[in-house]
Scaffold this motif. Structure first.
Motif, PDB file in Angstrom:
ATOM      1  N   VAL A 142      22.235  39.485  32.777  1.00  0.00           N
ATOM      2  CA  VAL A 142      23.238  39.638  31.422  1.00  0.00           C
ATOM      3  C   VAL A 142      24.622  38.580  31.850  1.00  0.00           C
ATOM      4  N   LEU A 143      25.008  38.060  31.593  1.00  0.00           N
ATOM      5  CA  LEU A 143      26.568  37.627  32.409  1.00  0.00           C
ATOM      6  C   LEU A 143      27.383  38.623  32.495  1.00  0.00           C
ATOM      7  N   SER A 144      27.347  39.524  32.426  1.00  0.00           N
ATOM      8  CA  SER A 144      28.166  40.492  32.590  1.00  0.00           C
ATOM      9  C   SER A 144      28.532  41.302  33.857  1.00  0.00           C
ATOM     10  N   GLU A 145      26.684  41.440  33.482  1.00  0.00           N
ATOM     11  CA  GLU A 145      26.416  41.849  35.080  1.00  0.00           C
ATOM     12  C   GLU A 145      26.843  40.625  36.392  1.00  0.00           C
ATOM     13  N   LEU A 146      25.848  39.987  36.012  1.00  0.00           N
ATOM     14  CA  LEU A 146      26.347  38.481  36.918  1.00  0.00           C
ATOM     15  C   LEU A 146      27.834  38.053  37.173  1.00  0.00           C
ATOM     16  N   PHE A 147      28.921  38.312  36.628  1.00  0.00           N
ATOM     17  CA  PHE A 147      30.465  38.084  36.119  1.00  0.00           C
ATOM     18  C   PHE A 147      30.872  39.643  37.226  1.00  0.00           C
ATOM     19  N   LEU A 199      26.985  34.752  42.712  1.00  0.00           N
ATOM     20  CA  LEU A 199      26.625  33.440  42.125  1.00  0.00           C
ATOM     21  C   LEU A 199      27.198  32.454  42.150  1.00  0.00           C
ATOM     22  N   ALA A 200      26.745  30.891  43.094  1.00  0.00           N
ATOM     23  CA  ALA A 200      28.008  30.288  43.856  1.00  0.00           C
ATOM     24  C   ALA A 200      28.366  29.669  42.709  1.00  0.00           C
ATOM     25  N   ARG A 201      29.356  28.688  42.684  1.00  0.00           N
ATOM     26  CA  ARG A 201      29.515  27.757  41.700  1.00  0.00           C
ATOM     27  C   ARG A 201      29.000  26.785  40.561  1.00  0.00           C
ATOM     28  N   GLN A 202      27.734  26.108  41.293  1.00  0.00           N
ATOM     29  CA  GLN A 202      26.822  25.650  41.004  1.00  0.00           C
ATOM     30  C   GLN A 202      26.209  25.835  39.792  1.00  0.00           C
ATOM     31  N   PRO A 203      25.665  27.461  40.308  1.00  0.00           N
ATOM     32  CA  PRO A 203      24.222  28.225  38.546  1.00  0.00           C
ATOM     33  C   PRO A 203      25.533  28.339  38.234  1.00  0.00           C
ATOM     34  N   TRP A 204      27.027  28.654  38.074  1.00  0.00           N
ATOM     35  CA  TRP A 204      27.800  29.355  36.651  1.00  0.00           C
ATOM     36  C   TRP A 204      28.480  27.813  36.330  1.00  0.00           C
ATOM     37  N   LEU A 205      28.425  26.885  36.682  1.00  0.00           N
ATOM     38  CA  LEU A 205      28.605  26.324  36.096  1.00  0.00           C
ATOM     39  C   LEU A 205      27.303  25.565  35.239  1.00  0.00           C
ATOM     40  N   ARG A 206      26.026  25.645  35.505  1.00  0.00           N
ATOM     41  CA  ARG A 206      24.851  25.311  34.671  1.00  0.00           C
ATOM     42  C   ARG A 206      24.762  26.080  33.423  1.00  0.00           C
ATOM     43  N   ILE A 218      48.455  46.111  34.039  1.00  0.00           N
ATOM     44  CA  ILE A 218      47.143  46.728  35.284  1.00  0.00           C
ATOM     45  C   ILE A 218      46.561  45.735  36.368  1.00  0.00           C
ATOM     46  N   ALA A 219      45.677  46.190  36.657  1.00  0.00           N
ATOM     47  CA  ALA A 219      45.065  44.942  37.889  1.00  0.00           C
ATOM     48  C   ALA A 219      43.494  45.078  37.808  1.00  0.00           C
ATOM     49  N   PHE A 220      43.075  43.552  37.892  1.00  0.00           N
ATOM     50  CA  PHE A 220      41.954  43.770  38.069  1.00  0.00           C
ATOM     51  C   PHE A 220      41.410  43.727  39.672  1.00  0.00           C
ATOM     52  N   GLU A 221      39.994  43.457  39.937  1.00  0.00           N
ATOM     53  CA  GLU A 221      39.391  43.841  40.952  1.00  0.00           C
ATOM     54  C   GLU A 221      39.201  42.452  41.137  1.00  0.00           C
ATOM     55  N   PRO A 222      39.287  41.699  42.486  1.00  0.00           N
ATOM     56  CA  PRO A 222      39.215  40.290  42.983  1.00  0.00           C
ATOM     57  C   PRO A 222      38.087  39.399  42.031  1.00  0.00           C
ATOM     58  N   ILE A 223      37.537  38.710  41.684  1.00  0.00           N
ATOM     59  CA  ILE A 223      35.994  38.192  41.583  1.00  0.00           C
ATOM     60  C   ILE A 223      35.913  36.374  42.266  1.00  0.00           C
ATOM     61  N   ALA A 224      35.460  36.228  43.329  1.00  0.00           N
ATOM     62  CA  ALA A 224      35.597  35.018  43.596  1.00  0.00           C
ATOM     63  C   ALA A 224      35.134  33.569  42.875  1.00  0.00           C
ATOM     64  N   CYS A 225      34.281  34.152  41.612  1.00  0.00           N
ATOM     65  CA  CYS A 225      34.022  32.410  40.721  1.00  0.00           C
ATOM     66  C   CYS A 225      35.113  32.689  39.189  1.00  0.00           C
ATOM     67  N   GLN A 226      35.837  33.842  38.913  1.00  0.00           N
ATOM     68  CA  GLN A 226      36.510  34.173  37.778  1.00  0.00           C
ATOM     69  C   GLN A 226      37.575  32.470  37.852  1.00  0.00           C
ATOM     70  N   PRO A 227      38.644  32.039  39.009  1.00  0.00           N
ATOM     71  CA  PRO A 227      39.405  31.849  39.177  1.00  0.00           C
ATOM     72  C   PRO A 227      38.788  29.929  38.831  1.00  0.00           C
ATOM     73  N   TRP A 228      37.530  29.248  39.256  1.00  0.00           N
ATOM     74  CA  TRP A 228      37.509  28.126  38.910  1.00  0.00           C
ATOM     75  C   TRP A 228      36.416  28.477  36.986  1.00  0.00           C
ATOM     76  N   LEU A 229      35.419  29.497  37.432  1.00  0.00           N
ATOM     77  CA  LEU A 229      35.243  29.897  36.040  1.00  0.00           C
ATOM     78  C   LEU A 229      36.709  29.555  34.710  1.00  0.00           C
ATOM     79  N   GLU A 230      37.850  30.165  34.871  1.00  0.00           N
ATOM     80  CA  GLU A 230      38.688  29.664  33.611  1.00  0.00           C
ATOM     81  C   GLU A 230      39.043  28.063  33.648  1.00  0.00           C
TER      82      GLU A 230
END
Length: 535
Positions: A294-299, A304-311, A466-478
């Motif tokens: 499920v994408l929520s689990e992955l997020f 996952l690296a950048r390319q899988p997320w972009l796919r 409110i403060a969130f746990e940093p997620i490496a993929c979040q900035p470039w997903l946005e």
């Protein structure tokens, strides 16, 4: 319990998962694999209990502050070890580094969950029947039940049908003797256990349900056992089908109608409907169960690296574009008004009635002034662009990460749980701005982190934070969401941002069982509104 007192317990997760699991979730240590809204280690700690627990991780693995704090609260010490060690070598290194001493040592493989491990017994191995042809160590015993030897079997071999295999939980009465045995056998774990058992009698015991998360096939089978559902519906999964049922007949029939009537070009991106009906006063529908992440689990928990997320996002965009090409001949503006403006206003009124929260009181976010909740909802309406003249289109209606699966083999998403309602009317159609906002509320709004408890939200009077746990993929997903373009609507356009704010306002009363989550939704709505208002 042996005279050594409280045992040292090791969760051995000192190497990353194999290639198949890494392709799905990223290069994670097995104890860090996502299982619903939790990580596997959280379930393991619940089963193990006790003190003197150590989580063995690769030296190069960077724990997040949230995980570090959760482990510290549970009294768990992290034991980093060099990468590339065999299991027996890793055990020796970990025991030496923590100074385990003579007392008992209990070991749980990092990819394993035992429902009821024999915590108060020493010199035992939990045995269970194999369920597949992966490589296991079979347990041979003599007439008295004493373990005589563990025998490695290779992957693909059927093994002996009734012969138990070592399920991943081992207890030893003497840590010193275990160290000697593993060292003598040059770090070969199974050979070391056999050497130990030759000098100290060991026996096989059951340990309740055995869940193995170490292989792609067994991971998804094991995840079934810990699948949860929200209070207003029930999901029953048998490994073949997923049956969703509720006493809310209109909701269930609308979802089933959407899945049944969606055009073929849309259905290839969706769960396959198998049937629907009513039983024992509850309406239900069944879909084919998909063994997919499920994408929520992955997020929230994946790596996952950048390319899988972009796919993944490319497939999301392909789905939305396919939906946008199919109109029901109605007004997208009218649908969006019902889905965003009208629904949000009604939900806020319900929240005020149920809790006494003053939705007309001015608020603030970390000292920054903000309007009241009602005023925010009213100020959002012009930003929706309800005079766009856009036609309606097929609309999933709940296109967020928790309702999207991903099949990496065919590089295609599978959407589940469509909304199917605009107001009280069952329909396939809605507005693309709403579906894009649902996607944004996971990526930008970080809804799934709130659900998983991976944020800190506080309230002091009218001031929220409110403060969130940093997620490496979040900035470039946005950033990638901002580049998404569906029928001329960008994924970070003003209307989409405005609807995203409204989503967090409208979901507040749906979580009455968790007031702390409601406060997080309010704080997040303030955050997103102030970002939009500053543009």
């Amino acid at each position: 319990m042996a005279a050594g007192g409280e045992p040292v317990r090791l969760i051995m997760s000192g190497a990353v998962v194999g290639q198949e699991l890494a392709a799905e979730f990223g290069p994670l240590p097995p104890a860090m694999l996502p299982v619903g809204v939790q990580k596997l280690y959280e379930l393991q700690l619940e089963a193990l209990g006790g003190t003197r627990q150590h989580l063995v991780l690769p030296e190069g693995y960077g724990l997040t502050d949230y995980d570090r704090e959760r482990l510290a609260r549970a009294g768990v010490e992290v034991a980093p070890i060099p990468e590339g060690l065999r299991l027996g070598e890793a055990v020796v290194y970990a025991l030496n580094s923590i100074g385990a001493g003579e007392g008992p040592v209990h070991i749980l493989h990092g990819d394993t969950l035992i429902a009821e491990p024999p915590l108060h017994a020493d010199d035992v191995i939990v045995g269970a029947r194999r369920s597949n042809e992966y490589a296991w160590a079979e347990i041979e015993t003599d007439a008295s039940g004493r373990i005589t030897v563990l025998v490695d079997t290779r992957a693909g071999e059927e093994g002996r049908e009734h012969q138990p295999v070592a399920a991943g939980y081992f207890s030893f009465s003497s840590g010193v003797e275990l160290l000697r045995s593993l060292t003598r056998m040059r770090g070969d774990f199974i050979a070391g256990v056999n050497h130990y058992a030759a000098g100290r009698p060991m026996r096989a015991l059951g340990g309740g349900r055995w869940l193995d998360f170490g292989h792609l096939q067994t991971f998804f089978q094991s995840r079934l056992a810990v699948t949860t559902a929200r209070a207003f519906n029930t999901v029953r999964i048998d490994g073949l089908t997923a049956r969703k049922s509720s006493r809310d007949e209109a909701k269930i029939w609308a979802e089933a109608h959407w899945l049944q009537e969606a055009p073929p070009a849309v259905q290839v991106y969706c769960a396959r409907l198998l049937g629907f009906g009513a039983e024992a006063g509850r309406s239900f529908y069944e879909t084919e169960y998909e063994y997919l992440p499920v994408l929520s689990e992955l997020f929230v928990h994946g790596a996952l690296a950048r390319q899988p997320w972009l796919r993944i996002l490319a497939s999301c965009e392909a789905f939305l574009r396919t939906c946008a090409q199919l109109s029901g001949g109605g007004s997208g503006d009218a649908a969006l008004k019902a889905l965003a403006a009208d629904k949000t206003a009604a939900r806020l009124e319900a929240f005020a009635r149920e809790t006494g929260f003053d939705i007309d009181a001015a608020l603030s976010l970390e000292g920054r002034p903000a309007p009241s909740l009602r005023a925010i909802a009213e100020r959002l309406v012009p930003a929706y662009d309800l005079q766009s003249g856009a036609a309606d289109s097929v609309c999933h209606g709940d296109f967020c990460f928790s309702n999207i699966l991903y099949d990496s083999r065919v590089r295609r998403i599978r959407a589940i749980d469509p909304r199917g309602l605009v107001g009280e009317r069952p329909t396939l159609y809605g507005d693309v701005r709403y579906d894009l906002a649902k996607l944004a509320h996971s990526i930008v709004g970080r809804y799934d982190q709130i659900i998983a408890g991976r944020c800190r939200a506080e309230r002091r009077g009218a001031d929220f934070s409110i403060a969130f746990e940093p997620i490496a993929c979040q900035p470039w997903l946005e950033a990638a969401l901002g580049e998404m373009n569906v029928r001329g609507v960008r994924g970070r356009s003003v209307p989409v941002q405005a609807v995203t704010v409204s989503l967090f306002l409208s979901m507040i009363p749906l979580h009455a069982d968790k007031p702390e989550r409601q406060m997080a939704f309010i704080a997040n709505a303030l955050r997103l509104f102030l970002e939009l208002d500053s543009q």
